[in-house]
Design a protein around this motif. Structure first.
Motif, PDB file in Angstrom:
ATOM      1  N   GLY A 394     -29.270 -22.131  -4.217  1.00  0.00           N
ATOM      2  CA  GLY A 394     -29.920 -23.375  -4.608  1.00  0.00           C
ATOM      3  C   GLY A 394     -29.226 -24.624  -4.105  1.00  0.00           C
ATOM      4  O   GLY A 394     -29.647 -25.739  -4.390  1.00  0.00           O
ATOM      5  N   SER A 396     -28.511 -27.371  -1.577  1.00  0.00           N
ATOM      6  CA  SER A 396     -29.315 -27.893  -0.472  1.00  0.00           C
ATOM      7  C   SER A 396     -28.528 -27.835   0.825  1.00  0.00           C
ATOM      8  O   SER A 396     -27.305 -27.814   0.833  1.00  0.00           O
ATOM      9  CB  SER A 396     -29.734 -29.331  -0.750  1.00  0.00           C
ATOM     10  OG  SER A 396     -28.603 -30.161  -0.733  1.00  0.00           O
TER      11      SER A 396
ATOM     12  N   GLU B  76     -33.281 -22.874  -0.591  1.00  0.00           N
ATOM     13  CA  GLU B  76     -32.807 -23.457  -1.847  1.00  0.00           C
ATOM     14  C   GLU B  76     -33.937 -23.615  -2.866  1.00  0.00           C
ATOM     15  O   GLU B  76     -33.748 -23.404  -4.064  1.00  0.00           O
ATOM     16  CB  GLU B  76     -32.070 -24.782  -1.617  1.00  0.00           C
ATOM     17  CG  GLU B  76     -32.773 -25.840  -0.791  1.00  0.00           C
ATOM     18  CD  GLU B  76     -32.421 -25.774   0.698  1.00  0.00           C
ATOM     19  OE1 GLU B  76     -32.288 -24.652   1.232  1.00  0.00           O
ATOM     20  OE2 GLU B  76     -32.305 -26.856   1.320  1.00  0.00           O
ATOM     21  N   ASP B  77     -35.142 -23.936  -2.357  1.00  0.00           N
ATOM     22  CA  ASP B  77     -36.264 -24.045  -3.292  1.00  0.00           C
ATOM     23  C   ASP B  77     -36.678 -22.672  -3.827  1.00  0.00           C
ATOM     24  O   ASP B  77     -37.095 -22.548  -4.977  1.00  0.00           O
ATOM     25  CB  ASP B  77     -37.457 -24.736  -2.624  1.00  0.00           C
ATOM     26  CG  ASP B  77     -37.239 -26.241  -2.515  1.00  0.00           C
ATOM     27  OD1 ASP B  77     -36.232 -26.728  -3.082  1.00  0.00           O
ATOM     28  OD2 ASP B  77     -38.051 -26.933  -1.871  1.00  0.00           O
ATOM     29  N   HIS B  80     -34.434 -22.215  -6.617  1.00  0.00           N
ATOM     30  CA  HIS B  80     -34.834 -23.027  -7.777  1.00  0.00           C
ATOM     31  C   HIS B  80     -36.058 -22.438  -8.481  1.00  0.00           C
ATOM     32  O   HIS B  80     -36.182 -22.517  -9.698  1.00  0.00           O
ATOM     33  CB  HIS B  80     -35.146 -24.460  -7.340  1.00  0.00           C
ATOM     34  CG  HIS B  80     -33.969 -25.166  -6.748  1.00  0.00           C
ATOM     35  ND1 HIS B  80     -34.081 -26.087  -5.738  1.00  0.00           N
ATOM     36  CD2 HIS B  80     -32.650 -25.066  -7.010  1.00  0.00           C
ATOM     37  CE1 HIS B  80     -32.878 -26.522  -5.407  1.00  0.00           C
ATOM     38  NE2 HIS B  80     -32.004 -25.925  -6.152  1.00  0.00           N
ATOM     39  N   GLU B  81     -36.935 -21.839  -7.693  1.00  0.00           N
ATOM     40  CA  GLU B  81     -38.154 -21.244  -8.269  1.00  0.00           C
ATOM     41  C   GLU B  81     -37.873 -19.907  -8.954  1.00  0.00           C
ATOM     42  O   GLU B  81     -38.767 -19.320  -9.548  1.00  0.00           O
ATOM     43  CB  GLU B  81     -39.221 -21.072  -7.177  1.00  0.00           C
ATOM     44  CG  GLU B  81     -39.853 -22.385  -6.715  1.00  0.00           C
ATOM     45  CD  GLU B  81     -40.747 -23.017  -7.784  1.00  0.00           C
ATOM     46  OE1 GLU B  81     -41.296 -22.273  -8.624  1.00  0.00           O
ATOM     47  OE2 GLU B  81     -40.887 -24.256  -7.787  1.00  0.00           O
ATOM     48  N   GLU B 108     -27.849 -28.633  -8.728  1.00  0.00           N
ATOM     49  CA  GLU B 108     -28.998 -28.841  -7.840  1.00  0.00           C
ATOM     50  C   GLU B 108     -30.263 -28.251  -8.461  1.00  0.00           C
ATOM     51  O   GLU B 108     -31.356 -28.794  -8.307  1.00  0.00           O
ATOM     52  CB  GLU B 108     -28.727 -28.227  -6.459  1.00  0.00           C
ATOM     53  CG  GLU B 108     -27.627 -28.980  -5.726  1.00  0.00           C
ATOM     54  CD  GLU B 108     -28.020 -29.420  -4.330  1.00  0.00           C
ATOM     55  OE1 GLU B 108     -29.221 -29.515  -4.039  1.00  0.00           O
ATOM     56  OE2 GLU B 108     -27.095 -29.658  -3.536  1.00  0.00           O
ATOM     57  N   LYS B 109     -30.085 -27.138  -9.154  1.00  0.00           N
ATOM     58  CA  LYS B 109     -31.249 -26.557  -9.819  1.00  0.00           C
ATOM     59  C   LYS B 109     -31.730 -27.494 -10.928  1.00  0.00           C
ATOM     60  O   LYS B 109     -32.936 -27.725 -11.090  1.00  0.00           O
ATOM     61  CB  LYS B 109     -30.889 -25.187 -10.410  1.00  0.00           C
ATOM     62  CG  LYS B 109     -32.084 -24.506 -11.056  1.00  0.00           C
ATOM     63  CD  LYS B 109     -31.765 -23.110 -11.548  1.00  0.00           C
ATOM     64  CE  LYS B 109     -33.001 -22.509 -12.197  1.00  0.00           C
ATOM     65  NZ  LYS B 109     -32.738 -21.188 -12.774  1.00  0.00           N
ATOM     66  N   LYS B 111     -31.346 -30.673 -11.029  1.00  0.00           N
ATOM     67  CA  LYS B 111     -31.974 -31.832 -10.364  1.00  0.00           C
ATOM     68  C   LYS B 111     -33.426 -31.507 -10.007  1.00  0.00           C
ATOM     69  O   LYS B 111     -34.321 -32.324 -10.182  1.00  0.00           O
ATOM     70  CB  LYS B 111     -31.164 -32.186  -9.109  1.00  0.00           C
ATOM     71  CG  LYS B 111     -31.469 -33.565  -8.537  1.00  0.00           C
ATOM     72  CD  LYS B 111     -30.400 -33.981  -7.534  1.00  0.00           C
ATOM     73  CE  LYS B 111     -30.896 -33.850  -6.117  1.00  0.00           C
ATOM     74  NZ  LYS B 111     -29.834 -33.977  -5.118  1.00  0.00           N
ATOM     75  N   TYR B 112     -33.637 -30.290  -9.514  1.00  0.00           N
ATOM     76  CA  TYR B 112     -34.975 -29.845  -9.100  1.00  0.00           C
ATOM     77  C   TYR B 112     -35.950 -29.925 -10.274  1.00  0.00           C
ATOM     78  O   TYR B 112     -37.114 -30.251 -10.116  1.00  0.00           O
ATOM     79  CB  TYR B 112     -34.865 -28.412  -8.579  1.00  0.00           C
ATOM     80  CG  TYR B 112     -36.125 -27.810  -7.999  1.00  0.00           C
ATOM     81  CD1 TYR B 112     -36.533 -28.125  -6.696  1.00  0.00           C
ATOM     82  CD2 TYR B 112     -36.885 -26.892  -8.725  1.00  0.00           C
ATOM     83  CE1 TYR B 112     -37.665 -27.549  -6.146  1.00  0.00           C
ATOM     84  CE2 TYR B 112     -38.028 -26.317  -8.180  1.00  0.00           C
ATOM     85  CZ  TYR B 112     -38.418 -26.640  -6.888  1.00  0.00           C
ATOM     86  OH  TYR B 112     -39.534 -26.063  -6.344  1.00  0.00           O
ATOM     87  N   TYR B 113     -35.431 -29.638 -11.473  1.00  0.00           N
ATOM     88  CA  TYR B 113     -36.291 -29.689 -12.654  1.00  0.00           C
ATOM     89  C   TYR B 113     -36.142 -31.003 -13.423  1.00  0.00           C
ATOM     90  O   TYR B 113     -36.525 -31.096 -14.587  1.00  0.00           O
ATOM     91  CB  TYR B 113     -35.990 -28.490 -13.570  1.00  0.00           C
ATOM     92  CG  TYR B 113     -36.501 -27.199 -12.975  1.00  0.00           C
ATOM     93  CD1 TYR B 113     -37.877 -26.923 -12.965  1.00  0.00           C
ATOM     94  CD2 TYR B 113     -35.649 -26.287 -12.372  1.00  0.00           C
ATOM     95  CE1 TYR B 113     -38.366 -25.754 -12.382  1.00  0.00           C
ATOM     96  CE2 TYR B 113     -36.130 -25.125 -11.784  1.00  0.00           C
ATOM     97  CZ  TYR B 113     -37.491 -24.859 -11.794  1.00  0.00           C
ATOM     98  OH  TYR B 113     -37.981 -23.712 -11.220  1.00  0.00           O
TER      99      TYR B 113
END
Lengths: 455, 257
Positions: A394, A396, B76-77, B80-81, B108-109, B111-113
């Protein structure tokens, strides 16, 4: 007209004024410097030891010189962007090439320690300068000769025998002007037998829109059993050209660490020249360069093992992005009759874009049997497997790049023998990478590097 | 129940060579799938393609993950998913500490949410909790990622990261390789502790022995880039007993090769 001639002409015309605003010790060497430059030219690109850096072109523009030593310091209180604050140091300033001292009184330094101006020193300090000035840097080197011809001021650091200076001595060199300026700075550092000191030198440009030619010659004499650290940090503007040479003479059982760090710059040529002259001495020469845009960083190093039983270890690392170019030349000479020498050299580089270029040239000359020496040089890209591994967690692409670049520099930073500076450097390097080198629009695409390795 | 992962006629190649030649697979929440097959059949390639390894090129087919187009997402997405890949060969990253690595991953995860980064104390508490699941030594946390870790430590570290990220679908690529029996038990135990009705696991393995610890609902045999056989847990036992030769004969024979 060669670039050099405009300076020798200038000296013929203004020599008296230059002398009038300097000191007897500095003036004493100017005739020899002028003679050494007679009929010479500054090295052009492609000359030996200047394969990638054109000194002639760097000196060619018409810069102003502050011959009459007009005080440009004006308001010293104005905050400047020195990124190494909050370090408890004994702090001194040089504005362009004029020593400005500090608010700090010498009474707080351990007994006998002197930090003073090369131009205005009197008494004992003047005697020390007279005795040692120009004894380490060879006048036959055109950059040294030209600096010797024009330099009017600089800093003297003197640590008497057996004195350990706990607090690092920090020198901040500030460049600021309203029109293009050439600075000719000089430093003379004497660490007498058994003494210990650490010095941090930070170069900053305050006037980003102005062209600077920032030249310096640093002479370092390290006595028997003495320990000396020099951290030479450049955070200059892209319009700053820096030509610096550091000349070190190391006596027996001494321990020297030099770490040259280029965080931001325009065009930089650094020479680190170390002569080991006594047995059982140790030398650690470290360097790190981070280049982006069209920055150019050339580190030229020499370690001379002139006697036996000494140990040197050299490591330089570069991360280059965009159109940046880097060059590294590392010569190690093991002179005849230097048994049990151990000398290691490593230069590792990452080209993070397909337009960045790195030139690396390790040179090892060994004239003694019974030595252990090694050198290695690599140019590569960021580890794509590690990038992918991090992304699957995850992280980036941008963050992964920053982490990897920072990790790449960690052993150079960890070589710093000053805890506070080490922490600070980790932070500065992270900031630098996160700021300008983390864009990764083409991250997924394989990026290649045009590496040219000379043997 | 709707499918979590739906792979439809997936084709992929590496360096111009086609490795996956039409994979079809559906995984539902709560399920454990085992993918077995001889060396070179494409098991690891399937794992890499699902995780988004840029070294592989997808040349056909679709993959839907929780209703979204998985193949259109960056690695990375995908993470996250809720996709997680436990690597067969976990990568060593000198100079990047496990703590910094994990903190970057977790934040980062978040942040994604749209969540705030975890506080330092909450983060360390989370690390402590999850470490216990696979009995990962505290000392490893301060070391560089996988650097100098033993084979067993590397695999435990993978499951530790899985525990930290709480994925919806975990792909365990040859997690049993290079493990002694005790380490295998610990790693498998960790996987089982993390299992819920809402997440799913794909276990890629060469041998049946891992499946003694992680019980699959379905066993697939991958051969020459296709799933050529699907069965219950008993299929793994047959493979253990008879090897892969009969599969090869059956498949190659049917095709008249």
């Amino acid at each position: 007209m060669s670039a050099l001639k405009q300076y020798t002409d200038l000296f013929s015309q203004y020599g008296e004024r230059i002398n009038a605003a300097s000191s007897a010790a500095l003036n004493a060497l100017r005739p020899a410097a002028l003679a050494a430059l007679e009929g010479k030219e500054l090295p052009r690109k492609g000359s030996e030891d200047y394969e990638t850096t054109d000194l002639d072109a760097m000196y060619a523009p018409d810069y102003g010189l502050n011959i009459d030593r007009i005080d440009v310091a004006a308001d010293i209180d104005e905050p400047f962007r020195c990124d190494v604050p909050n370090l408890s140091t004994s702090l001194y300033y040089i504005f362009n090439d004029s020593y400005h001292g500090s608010g700090f009184t010498s009474g707080q330094l351990p007994g006998g320690v002197i930090v003073d101006s090369l131009r205005n020193a009197t008494g004992t300090a003047a005697d020390i300068i007279r005795k040692h000035y120009g004894t380490v840097a060879p006048i036959g080197d055109p950059q040294v000769a030209l600096n010797t011809l024009l330099a009017q001021d600089g800093i003297l650091v003197y640590i008497p025998a057996g004195v350990a200076v706990e607090k690092p001595i920090q020198l901040v060199n500030l460049l600021r002007a309203n029109s293009p300026v050439m600075t000719n700075r000089r430093a003379l550092i004497i660490v007498e037998p058994g003494a210990q000191a650490k010095m941090l030198v930070c170069d900053h440009t305050q006037s980003d829109g102005i062209d600077f030619l920032n030249t310096q010659v640093v002479e370092v004499i390290v006595g028997k059993g003495a320990t000396f650290d020099l951290y030479d940090l450049e955070e200059a503007s892209e319009r700053t050209r820096r030509v610096s040479s550091v000349w070190v003479r190391q006596a027996a059982e001494s321990n020297v660490l030099i770490n040259g760090i280029t965080l931001t710059n325009g065009t930089t040529r650094n020479d680190y020249h170390i002569e080991i002259e006594g047995e059982h001495a140790e030398t650690r020469l470290l360097g790190m360069a981070i280049g982006s845009n069209s920055q150019h960083i050339d580190n030229h190093t020499y370690i001379g093992h002139n006697v036996g039983y000494c140990h040197s270890n050299e490591l330089f690392k570069y991360v280059l992005d965009d159109e940046a170019t880097g060059a590294f030349t590392g010569k190690i000479l093991v002179a005849p009759g230097s048994p049990r020498t151990e000398a290691y050299q490593s230069n590792r580089n990452i080209c993070a874009s397909n337009t960045a270029k790195m030139y690396t040239k390790p040179q090892l000359e060994i004239y003694t049997d019974d030595v252990k020496c090694g050198h290695g040089s690599t140019v590569g890209q960021l580890d794509q497997e590690a990038m992918f591994y991090m992304q699957t967690r995850g992280i980036s692409c941008q963050e992964a790049r920053t982490l990897l670049m920072q990790a790449f520099m960690s052993d150079v930073i960890d070589g710093v023998r000053l805890e506070a500076l080490k922490g600070r450097l980790h932070h500065l390097v992270e900031k630098r990478f996160a700021g300008t080198l983390a864009q990764c629009g083409t991250c997924a695409a394989a990026r290649t590097c045009h590496a040219k390795i000379k043997k | 129940m709707t499918a979590m992962l739906e792979i439809n006629d997936l084709h992929a190649q590496v360096e111009g060579k086609e490795i996956l030649k039409g994979i079809n697979l559906t995984v539902k929440p709560g399920e454990v799938h085992a993918i077995m097959g001889p060396n070179g059949s494409g098991k690891s390639t399937l794992a890499s393609v699902l995780a988004g390894n840029p070294a592989f090129t997808v040349t056909g087919g679709t993959v839907t993950f929780n209703g979204k187009d998985l193949l259109a997402m960056s690695p990375e997405d995908r993470s996250h998913e809720g996709l997680f890949l436990s690597f067969q060969y976990p990568v060593e990253i000198p100079g990047v500490s496990m703590v910094n690595f994990m903190r970057a991953a977790i934040n980062e995860k978040r942040k994604y949410y749209g969540q705030e980064p975890l506080s330092a104390s909450d983060f360390l508490k989370l690390m402590r909790e999850k470490r216990a699941i696979v009995e990962l030594d505290n000392k490893l946390a301060s070391r560089s990622v996988n650097e100098g870790f033993s084979g067993g430590e590397k695999k435990r570290n993978e499951i530790f990261q899985m525990a930290m990220l709480e994925p919806r679908l975990s792909i365990l690529d040859e997690t049993d390789s290079g493990l002694d029996i005790d380490a295998l038990r610990t790693v498998a135990g960790g996987v089982n502790k993390l299992k819920t009705d809402n997440n799913a696991t794909i276990v890629i393995t060469h041998y049946q022995r891992l499946l003694d610890y992680i019980k699959p609902d379905l066993v697939h045999v991958l051969y020459k880039g296709r799933i050529v056989k699907t069965g219950g847990p008993e299929l793994a036992l047959v493979l253990e007993d008879k090897g892969y030769d009969w599969i090869k004969q059956e498949f190659d024979g049917n095709k008249g090769e």
